[in-house]
Structures are given as structure tokens and as C-alpha cells.
Design a protein around this motif. Structure first.
Motif, PDB file in Angstrom:
ATOM      1  N   SER A  48       0.986  -0.939   0.316  1.00 52.85           N
ATOM      2  CA  SER A  48       0.042   0.333  -0.320  1.00 52.85           C
ATOM      3  C   SER A  48       1.166   0.954   0.015  1.00 52.85           C
ATOM      4  O   SER A  48       0.518   1.857  -0.198  1.00 52.85           O
ATOM      5  CB  SER A  48      -0.550   0.463   0.946  1.00 52.85           C
ATOM      6  N   THR A 168      -1.727  -3.605  10.738  1.00 53.56           N
ATOM      7  CA  THR A 168      -1.765  -3.792   9.384  1.00 53.56           C
ATOM      8  C   THR A 168      -2.822  -4.549   9.510  1.00 53.56           C
ATOM      9  O   THR A 168      -3.731  -3.756   8.059  1.00 53.56           O
ATOM     10  CB  THR A 168      -1.204  -5.242   9.011  1.00 53.56           C
ATOM     11  N   ASP A 172      -4.624  -1.892   6.845  1.00 55.00           N
ATOM     12  CA  ASP A 172      -5.460  -2.126   4.886  1.00 55.00           C
ATOM     13  C   ASP A 172      -7.055  -1.627   5.461  1.00 55.00           C
ATOM     14  O   ASP A 172      -7.279  -1.541   4.285  1.00 55.00           O
ATOM     15  CB  ASP A 172      -5.696  -4.056   5.218  1.00 55.00           C
TER      16      ASP A 172
END
Length: 400
Positions: A48, A168, A172
Motif C-alpha cells: 500500500s 497491518t 488495510d
């Protein structure tokens, strides 16, 4: 156990605490939780970040490499540069730096600024860990030092189990910038906690290059450094590629790798506190058992890890053994250099971080050039060499 060359003025550590300060120990553990989460969170966010800032995933990997290398350099340099500065003020300053640097990461307009912010993260990690790793001796009674050290390093295990996965997941769902902003908020919370409960920690000695060099003339410190390099290098050479190991060798579906790694982390937490309890009775034997267990667990994958059940069991054993590494080796350094804990600890933190980066690098070369199985053999061989080095210290009274 210190060298004869050290004078009292050079090597004296502050006297033990008048009373135990377990709230301060817990605040420092929160700090170590934050450090490891901040260092490793980018692993789960590389895609990302790379996409948002128009860099490849390989280039984005500098978010992990840079702070690790900087932390290795900062561990001995920060204590040297600040001299006899009150360690409470130093830890507060470093946590302030952690707060600001993670916010800078979250707001970075391009990748160059982001990498610059990660340099600051590395300084905070190396400096804080160098001081915090030997802080138990300053906060609790001597008999409680192994247990307090286990609590402090419990933050490391908790970061792997909870901090990195949750960070994480947050990234996300809400974006990587929110994840790093959350790290900055957590650093601020840690700063407030340290400010509230950490007592004054006047340094009785300034860390100088000469004092650092003298630690290598201490047999216990030398063995501890050698064991740390071998164990951490070997572990990360293999563990960096644990996902393909369990998939290709054990036949475990990719969907179950995450839960297995969570189990590895839980086993590591258990191993951390089990080692802390054992270390209060026998340092040498506890560290030796840890090294031998790692020397057996990694290569055993090649024999008994060919099934899903075998792979899962061996991964848990591996995690249980590695969970005792940080607390065991740090306690070893404290016992080996009781009058120069901070100097010995700063060297230990430096080689620990360097070994992480080098192990992952060499493991990658082996996987690309030879075979995946090669990293398991390397990890086991390094742990075996560490056990042999540890074995040479069996006659040292300070480690018994």
C-alpha cells in the motif's frame, strides 16, 4: 564479572533501587512493544505504501532496512553522546522523537521524506532499547531482575503477536497513514506513562569508547555477543522465509500461514516468561537449553515437518525456544557485566539489530541461489555454534 582493567570510576553502575517500581517496568515494556511494532509494521504495509508513493515493493522495503541499520548504530552512539544525562530524561526525549517521527511518516508527501522519518525512528529504537534493555537492575530488587527483564521483553513478543498484525489490519481497512498516526498516538501514551511512573535514573558513569572496548575483554560479554550474533543471524535467515517453508515443506495452505504465525508469537510469549522464571535460578543452563532447542527445531523441519501437523508442532516449538532468546541473552549480559550494564547492553542491542538485517539478507541469497531447505540448515548450524560458545562459560560463577 568484569575485567580487571576497569576502574571503579569507569565501571560503577548505580546502586539498586530502594523499592521495586513495577509500574515503571510495565511502562518500559509498553515502550518495547511500541519499538518493535514501529520497526516491523511496514512489512505488512509495503504494497500500500509503495502504491501510494509510486515506488516498488523492493524500494518500499527500505522502510524496514533503514531503521534496523540506524538502530544498530544508535545503540552505542546515543549513550556515548548524551554522557551522564539522567536516563529518565533520555528515555522521555527518545519517546518524544518516536512520537514526532511516526507522525512525520504518516504525513510524508513523498518516499524520500518517509525514509528520512524512518531514520529518526531508528535513532529512537536504538537509543531507547540500549537503555531499557538493562533497566530492570535499576528498578527492582536483584532477585526480581530476571522476572522484570522478562516483563520488559514481553513487549517484544506482544508486538509480534498483537502489534504488527493489528497495525497491518488497521492499515488495510483505514489506510497506511492512519496506521502510522496510531503509532504516533501510542508513542504519546507511552511518553505520558513514562513521565508519570519512571523515577530519576542518574547515570553514575558516562559511556565512552574506551569503556565499550573494555567490554570485549570480559569473557562473559564476549561469549554473550558471539551467541547473540549466531542465534539472531541464524533465526532471521530462516524465519524470514517461514511462510514458504511451511507451505512448500509442510504442505500447509497459504490461508493458514497467518494463524500459524500467530501461534508462533503466542508460543514466543510463553517462552519469554518461562525463560524469565528459569533465569532467576540458573542463567547458564537456561540460555544453553534455548540455543540447543533452536539448533534442533529448525533442521528437524526437514525430517518431521513434511506434514501439516508436524510443521505446525515444530513451528510452535521454534517459537517457544526463540521466545527465551532476548530475555535470556540480556540477563546473560547483566550477569556478565554487573558494574557496566548499560555499556554491555548497548553493544548487545547493536549486534542484535545488525544480526537481524544480515540474517535476512544472507537467507535471501541462499533461497535464491541454492534451496529453501538451506536456510533451515543454516539456522540450526548457527544455533549449534552458539550452544558450543555458551558451553565454554560453564565454569563462570557469575552465570550460575
Amino acid at each position: 564479572m568484569t575485567t580487571a582493567e576497569q576502574t571503579p570510576a569507569q565501571a560503577r553502575e548505580p546502586e539498586g533501587p530502594e523499592k521495586s517500581r513495577w509500574a515503571a517496568v510495565s511502562a518500559v515494556a509498553l515502550g518495547t512493544f511500541l519499538l518493535v511494532t514501529a520497526e516491523q509494521l511496514p512489512i505488512g504495509l509495503l504494497t500500500s505504501v509503495g502504491s501510494a508513493l509510486s515506488v516498488s515493493e523492493g524500494t518500499a522495503g527500505l522502510m524496514v532496512t533503514v531503521p534496523s541499520i540506524v538502530a544498530a548504530l544508535a545503540a552505542p552512539l546515543v549513550p556515548m553522546l548524551v554522557g551522564a544525562m539522567d536516563r529518565r530524561l533520555l528515555l522521555l526525549a527518545l519517546m518524544t522523537l518516536m512520537t514526532v517521527s511516526n507522525l512525520a511518516t504518516a504525513l510524508a508527501p513523498d518516499f524520500a521524506v518517509l525514509v528520512g522519518s524512518r531514520v529518526l525512528v531508528g535513532i529512537a529504537i536504538g537509543g531507547f532499547w540500549a537503555v531499557a534493555s538493562g533497566l530492570a537492575v535499576r528498578l527492582v530488587a536483584p532477585a526480581d531482575v530476571p522476572r522484570a527483564t522478562a516483563v520488559i521483553f514481553g513487549g517484544v513478543a506482544a508486538a509480534n503477536v498483537f502489534g504488527v498484525p493489528l497495525g497491518t489490519l488497521l492499515g488495510d481497512f483505514t489506510g497506511w497513514r492512519i496506521a502510522f498516526t496510531s503509532l504516533s498516538v501510542l508513542a504519546l501514551v507511552t511518553l505520558i506513562a513514562l513521565l508519570a511512573v519512571l523515577p530519576g535514573l542518574t547515570a553514575a558513569q558516562a559511556i565512552r569508547p574506551k569503556l565499550l572496548r573494555e567490554q570485549f575483554r570480559n569473557p562473559g560479554v564476549r561469549i554473550g555477543i558471539i551467541a547473540t550474533v549466531l542465534i539472531v543471524f541464524g533465526h532471521f535467515a530462516a524465519y524470514t522465509f517461514v511462510s514458504p517453508v511451511v507451505q512448500q515443506l509442510s504442505g500447509i495452505d497459504e490461508r493458514y500461514v497467518g494463524p500459524l504465525l500467530f501461534g508462533f508469537g503466542v508460543a514466543g510469549m510463553i517462552g519469554n516468561f518461562a525463560a524469565g522464571a528459569a533465569l532467576s535460578r540458573q542463567v547458564y543452563r537456561s540460555v544453553l537449553i534455548t540455543a540447543v532447542a533452536l539448533a534442533v527445531a529448525m533442521p528437524l523441519f526437514l525430517l518431521l515437518g513434511r506434514t501439516a501437523v508436524g510443521g505446525a508442532v515444530l513451528l510452535a516449538v521454534w517459537g517457544l525456544a526463540y521466545g527465551g532468546v532476548s530475555v535470556g541473552l540480556q540477563t546473560w549480559m547483566i550477569k556478565s557485566a554487573p558494574q557496566a550494564v548499560e555499556a554491555a547492553s548497548s553493544l548487545w542491542v547493536a549486534v542484535f539489530n545488525l544480526s537481524i538485517g544480515l540474517g535476512a539478507l544472507v537467507g535471501g541469497v541462499i533461497v535464491d541461489t541454492f534451496t529453501l531447505q538451506g536456510v533451515l540448515w543454516l539456522g540450526g548450524a548457527c544455533a549449534l555454534l552458539a550452544a558450543l560458545a555458551i558451553r565454554t562459560a560453564r565454569t563462570h560463577e557469575a552465570l550460575r
